[in-house]
Design an enzyme around this catalytic site. Sequence first.
Site, PDB file in Angstrom:
ATOM      1  N   SER A   3       0.820  -1.213   0.000  1.00 27.31           N
ATOM      2  CA  SER A   3       0.000   0.000   0.000  1.00 27.31           C
ATOM      3  C   SER A   3       0.855   1.265   0.000  1.00 27.31           C
ATOM      4  O   SER A   3       1.937   1.290   0.587  1.00 27.31           O
ATOM      5  CB  SER A   3      -0.884  -0.012   1.253  1.00 27.31           C
ATOM      6  OG  SER A   3      -1.410   1.274   1.490  1.00 27.31           O
TER       7      SER A   3
ATOM      8  N   LYS B 127      -7.678  -0.626  -9.537  1.00 27.75           N
ATOM      9  CA  LYS B 127      -8.313  -1.403  -8.460  1.00 27.75           C
ATOM     10  C   LYS B 127      -9.567  -0.681  -7.979  1.00 27.75           C
ATOM     11  O   LYS B 127      -9.502   0.497  -7.606  1.00 27.75           O
ATOM     12  CB  LYS B 127      -7.332  -1.568  -7.299  1.00 27.75           C
ATOM     13  CG  LYS B 127      -7.925  -2.214  -6.057  1.00 27.75           C
ATOM     14  CD  LYS B 127      -6.850  -2.459  -5.009  1.00 27.75           C
ATOM     15  CE  LYS B 127      -7.386  -3.136  -3.771  1.00 27.75           C
ATOM     16  NZ  LYS B 127      -8.074  -2.224  -2.859  1.00 27.75           N
TER      17      LYS B 127
ATOM     18  N   HIS C 105     -13.267  -2.748  -2.179  1.00 22.62           N
ATOM     19  CA  HIS C 105     -12.424  -2.306  -1.066  1.00 22.62           C
ATOM     20  C   HIS C 105     -12.847  -3.011   0.229  1.00 22.62           C
ATOM     21  O   HIS C 105     -12.761  -2.451   1.320  1.00 22.62           O
ATOM     22  CB  HIS C 105     -12.531  -0.787  -0.911  1.00 22.62           C
ATOM     23  CG  HIS C 105     -11.257  -0.106  -0.505  1.00 22.62           C
ATOM     24  ND1 HIS C 105     -10.505   0.655  -1.363  1.00 22.62           N
ATOM     25  CD2 HIS C 105     -10.584  -0.055   0.684  1.00 22.62           C
ATOM     26  CE1 HIS C 105      -9.451   1.144  -0.724  1.00 22.62           C
ATOM     27  NE2 HIS C 105      -9.467   0.727   0.520  1.00 22.62           N
TER      28      HIS C 105
ATOM     29  N   TYR D  48      -2.089   5.357  -4.255  1.00 19.70           N
ATOM     30  CA  TYR D  48      -3.130   6.367  -4.079  1.00 19.70           C
ATOM     31  C   TYR D  48      -2.564   7.607  -4.736  1.00 19.70           C
ATOM     32  O   TYR D  48      -1.584   8.176  -4.244  1.00 19.70           O
ATOM     33  CB  TYR D  48      -3.381   6.637  -2.591  1.00 19.70           C
ATOM     34  CG  TYR D  48      -4.247   5.597  -1.902  1.00 19.70           C
ATOM     35  CD1 TYR D  48      -5.465   5.213  -2.450  1.00 19.70           C
ATOM     36  CD2 TYR D  48      -3.865   5.035  -0.691  1.00 19.70           C
ATOM     37  CE1 TYR D  48      -6.267   4.275  -1.809  1.00 19.70           C
ATOM     38  CE2 TYR D  48      -4.667   4.108  -0.048  1.00 19.70           C
ATOM     39  CZ  TYR D  48      -5.867   3.734  -0.615  1.00 19.70           C
ATOM     40  OH  TYR D  48      -6.665   2.815   0.019  1.00 19.70           O
TER      41      TYR D  48
ATOM     42  N   THR E 150      -5.441   2.570  -7.140  1.00 20.62           N
ATOM     43  CA  THR E 150      -6.747   2.404  -6.488  1.00 20.62           C
ATOM     44  C   THR E 150      -7.632   3.579  -6.884  1.00 20.62           C
ATOM     45  O   THR E 150      -7.275   4.738  -6.661  1.00 20.62           O
ATOM     46  CB  THR E 150      -6.574   2.300  -4.966  1.00 20.62           C
ATOM     47  OG1 THR E 150      -5.787   1.133  -4.704  1.00 20.62           O
ATOM     48  CG2 THR E 150      -7.912   2.177  -4.251  1.00 20.62           C
TER      49      THR E 150
HETATM   50  C1  FNR Z   1      -7.600  -2.082   2.960  1.00 22.54           C
HETATM   51  N1  FNR Z   1      -7.642  -1.956   1.564  1.00 22.54           N
HETATM   52  C2  FNR Z   1      -6.771  -1.082   0.935  1.00 22.54           C
HETATM   53  N2  FNR Z   1      -6.765  -0.988  -0.417  1.00 22.54           N
HETATM   54  C3  FNR Z   1      -5.881  -0.178  -1.051  1.00 22.54           C
HETATM   55  O1  FNR Z   1      -5.912  -0.099  -2.282  1.00 22.54           O
HETATM   56  N3  FNR Z   1      -4.962   0.546  -0.323  1.00 22.54           N
HETATM   57  C4  FNR Z   1      -4.913   0.495   1.033  1.00 22.54           C
HETATM   58  O2  FNR Z   1      -4.079   1.136   1.662  1.00 22.54           O
HETATM   59  C5  FNR Z   1      -5.862  -0.323   1.696  1.00 22.54           C
HETATM   60  N4  FNR Z   1      -5.882  -0.392   3.058  1.00 22.54           N
HETATM   61  C6  FNR Z   1      -6.737  -1.261   3.713  1.00 22.54           C
HETATM   62  C7  FNR Z   1      -6.710  -1.353   5.105  1.00 22.54           C
HETATM   63  C8  FNR Z   1      -7.506  -2.292   5.753  1.00 22.54           C
HETATM   64  C9  FNR Z   1      -7.446  -2.410   7.245  1.00 22.54           C
HETATM   65  C10 FNR Z   1      -8.342  -3.155   4.996  1.00 22.54           C
HETATM   66  C11 FNR Z   1      -9.161  -4.236   5.660  1.00 22.54           C
HETATM   67  C12 FNR Z   1      -8.392  -3.029   3.630  1.00 22.54           C
HETATM   68  C13 FNR Z   1      -8.539  -2.790   0.753  1.00 22.54           C
HETATM   69  C14 FNR Z   1      -7.881  -4.110   0.357  1.00 22.54           C
HETATM   70  O3  FNR Z   1      -6.885  -3.923  -0.607  1.00 22.54           O
HETATM   71  C15 FNR Z   1      -8.914  -5.086  -0.236  1.00 22.54           C
HETATM   72  O4  FNR Z   1      -9.604  -4.462  -1.284  1.00 22.54           O
HETATM   73  C16 FNR Z   1      -9.900  -5.579   0.831  1.00 22.54           C
HETATM   74  O5  FNR Z   1      -9.225  -5.869   2.026  1.00 22.54           O
HETATM   75  C17 FNR Z   1     -10.650  -6.791   0.336  1.00 22.54           C
HETATM   76  O6  FNR Z   1     -11.660  -7.142   1.220  1.00 22.54           O
HETATM   77  P1  FNR Z   1     -11.510  -8.342   2.304  1.00 22.54           P
HETATM   78  O7  FNR Z   1     -11.369  -9.608   1.532  1.00 22.54           O
HETATM   79  O8  FNR Z   1     -10.293  -8.011   3.110  1.00 22.54           O
HETATM   80  O9  FNR Z   1     -12.745  -8.265   3.130  1.00 22.54           O
END
Ligand code: FNR
Length: 398
Positions: free
Chosen positions: A135, A266, A290, A158, A184
């Site tokens: 990330s 994404k 997400h 980002y 993203t």
């Molecule tokens: C994320 N996700 C996320 N996505 C991204 O593009 N950059 C990021 O910094 C983050 N940070 C983040 C923090 C936390 C605590 C979570 C739970 C999720 C989203 C991540 O990439 C992904 O899309 C989701 O986690 C998918 O859903 P599930 O399977 O974890 O429920």
Amino acid sequence: MADPPLHGPPFAGYQAEIFLGGMAGTKPEHPVSVADLERVAEETLDDPKAAAYVFGGAGREDTMRGNADAFRRWRIVPRMLRDVSERDLSVTVLGTEMPAPLLLAPIGVQSIVHPDGELAVARAAAAVGLPMILSTVSSFALEEVAGAAGGPMWFQLYLPRSRELASSLVNRAERAGYEAIVLTVDTFLQGWKPRDLQSAWMPQLAGIGLANYTSDPVFQSMLEKPAEEDPQGAVGQFIAQFANPQLSWDEVEFLRAETELPILLKGILHPDDARLAGESGVDGVVVSNHGGRQLDGEIAALDALPAIADAVGGELAVLLDSGVRSGADAAKALALGADAVAIGRPYLWGLALDGEAGALAVLRAILAELDLTIGLSGHSRPGELTPELLAREGDSPG
Ligand code: FNR
């Protein structure tokens, strides 16, 4: 060249390892069932603010729960007597070879659940050879994480408001050996997350997850005083850069011109956006909501997948995340048209429980179950999985 993974195929061998361990009197240290893992991780996280951030979703959390429910509505219709003794799960996605069609989804600020954060997860991913998507808001700088384990890495971006800062981040990722950029596109505004609002806490505002910014020469040049002397000044500049509601296809064009690395978008849920992604010259999409953290009421990622795979499959790489909790879930997404699947929260729960060892245990369990699901369904390779493998719950196969 990275060392070969320690825990390679056949991944189902993990099962035998566990049972043989049992004969010698040892049992798995960590919960094997993901439901148990989630529960124990939540009990382990003693900081309620961190737990809210990790476990929470947007709004009523309908979409967060709906992601998992969508997987349950598909059932596998296996085929028998097909000799599946020689299984090979390896795939190449946009030039990155992986021993199975699984990646680690980008999750920011991992140090809120364990001090080793992304460094531990990078080591766990490298131990099984799976690519980790780091990330932008990671707790450690991208160069440090890439150096931690030597496994394949992709960088999630980002897009900051300053294009100069964006270029700098992308160029640093290229130089550090990252093999793809994952832009993203669903976080141009922050979703309404009641649990985080109730605790009135966002890790980045506490200065957590800013390592890629504070280590960046362009970001540093935007600060009046160095971040160590004036942490609040750095947080203020981060806020100014992060929220990016004007994000449009122009920025995708800018990024395309900026790097030769493959680019994936994404957060794509509509087939028309997937088509536009193809026209914009990017290489892939990640079908994702997400993890239900942005827009409550959104379609489950798995339900969005078939139309997107129809629209751009074969032309663009199609990945999916959101709600993947098991090897069987991953197999269903592959059958519905994903070229690979990203695991999110489950590895974070493993990290929370026991750092690198906890994350590794989760990855090995999902890999083993995916290997067994492909085999038990009568297949030997991920590419053989098609929608024919599945029936809607309650329907009989045609
Ligand atoms: C994320 N996700 C996320 N996505 C991204 O593009 N950059 C990021 O910094 C983050 N940070 C983040 C923090 C936390 C605590 C979570 C739970 C999720 C989203 C991540 O990439 C992904 O899309 C989701 O986690 C998918 O859903 P599930 O399977 O974890 O429920």
